[in-house]
Design an enzyme around this catalytic site. Sequence first.
Site, short mmCIF file in Angstrom:
data_model
loop_
_atom_site.label_atom_id
_atom_site.label_comp_id
_atom_site.label_asym_id
_atom_site.label_seq_id
_atom_site.Cartn_x
_atom_site.Cartn_y
_atom_site.Cartn_z
N HIS A 259 0.83 -1.21 0.00
CA HIS A 259 0.00 0.00 0.00
C HIS A 259 0.87 1.26 0.00
CE1 HIS A 259 -3.68 2.31 1.21
NE2 HIS A 259 -2.77 3.11 1.74
N GLU A 260 1.84 1.31 0.91
CA GLU A 260 2.68 2.51 1.00
C GLU A 260 3.61 2.64 -0.22
OE1 GLU A 260 1.70 4.57 3.01
OE2 GLU A 260 0.56 3.29 4.37
N HIS A 263 1.79 4.64 -2.76
CA HIS A 263 1.91 6.08 -2.52
C HIS A 263 3.28 6.59 -2.98
CE1 HIS A 263 -1.78 6.93 -0.43
NE2 HIS A 263 -1.55 6.04 0.52
N GLU A 289 -4.66 7.66 -3.07
CA GLU A 289 -5.17 6.38 -2.58
C GLU A 289 -5.52 5.43 -3.72
OE1 GLU A 289 -5.20 5.13 0.39
OE2 GLU A 289 -4.39 6.94 1.31
#
Length: 494
Positions: A259-260, A263, A289
């Site tokens: 997830h990170e 980003h 997101e």
Amino acid sequence: MTANNTAYADLMAFQRQTEALAQVAGRLGWDQETMMPRGAAEQRGEEMAAMEGILHARRTDPRIGEWLALAKAADEVAAAQLRHIRRAYDRTRRIPADLAQELARVTSLAQGIWAEARANDRVADFLPTLTEVIRLKRHEAVALAEDGDPYDALLDDYEPGATQDSIAEMFDRMRPRLVKLREAILASSVQPAKLSGHFGTEGQLRLARRLATAFGYDWNRGRLDLAVHPFSSGSGNDARITTRVMETDPFNCFYSTIHEVGHACYELGIDGDYLLTPLGNGVSMGVHESQSRIYENQIGRSRAFTGWMHGEMVDRFGDFGVTDADAFYATVNRVQPGYIRTEADEVHYNLHVMMRFDLERALIRGDLAVRDLEAAWNDRFRADFGVAVDRPAHGMLQDVHWSCGLFGYFPTYSLGNVYAGCLHKALRADVPDLDDHLGRGETQVATEWLRDRVQRHGGLYEPREVIRRACGFVPDEGPLLDYLEGKFTEIYRL
């Protein structure tokens, strides 16, 4: 050089220094969450307040208004730069300098107080600080809103152009289909195995780094550290990520990392010509997101990619009780009404966000007192998820956002899911053999598509326009809900 060209050049030179200082302030925040000694909290609060004072003074410098009045855009890029600078200038001038500094100081201190309260499961230890954060955020919201709605003014910081009414209408359309799907899943006789066993910290971190590499994370411009709440920080040539480790639940570490990485890869993928300019950051948190969620879910939790990931886990952890790739795919995507938003499955995740959206709107309006927040959270959670919150760290103390003053941020998670659903539909249409690549642990064809369609543009276009251009259609929640229903109908044989 004409006066118009001189004004634009002077403005951009000034802005470049402001952007550089903002990166320094961001690095202070990263250090606070990862490496700062606990005893430095009060001093760090003063440092953050001092940096915010300098940044506020620069962002409201009267020369910006003079340059904006004279500067003319020579092309699309210059027009977008001026649009962002003008918007930031107009918004920042509405906030008194002393309020901006006090917010920076209090929220810096609040993060440490929240972390301690969370570790000790003591809501009472956090409530006085949270009360002060909300008091300051209400003042900020009123100043920003002028004659508009205060919560909309806060939301606009994270998703320009969005309103709470448009978000609420989207949630009203999403909720019935999500609830119906959840009820069908929980009633199904098919129940994937729950992962069990012990997964050592070092083994998890080694595989987390392998996953980050598989998704194209540039280790020359980034790093991986541990934090209480996983986050990504920085942009340009310095975009850092954090994760966390639970030795009984490696998925927490692995999918937080992916997830990170989403980003960070967005920030690292922005056109280098935009470095240290307003276009050199992600255009909104909803678009941000969309990158983290499509990396984590549509790609990272796909049948093809989890098949490769199963082999990686066997290599590192041996026999961990899930013997084949199909069973592992079901385990990764197991649906259960858990407490923690960041660990929630794709079906429940948006229901977590909807709850927070309603609670924080009530807090900002003053309809919900801070002293009543825990009870309101627990009542709403039981109503929405059918289980009682067992401890504060699994309830209102689980998220860092409110201690940071990030009111208006939560709905962008669901916007990101919606945008990710649209991007996934377009990606599948453009790359019909995607699963062949993912089955080998190769994400490049997907991540390069996202870099070309979304990431490289940075702040060039407005948020919804970025997604429309990438997908070829106006974004809405339909593709996300169709994807969820198709995926989980197959897994649970509905």
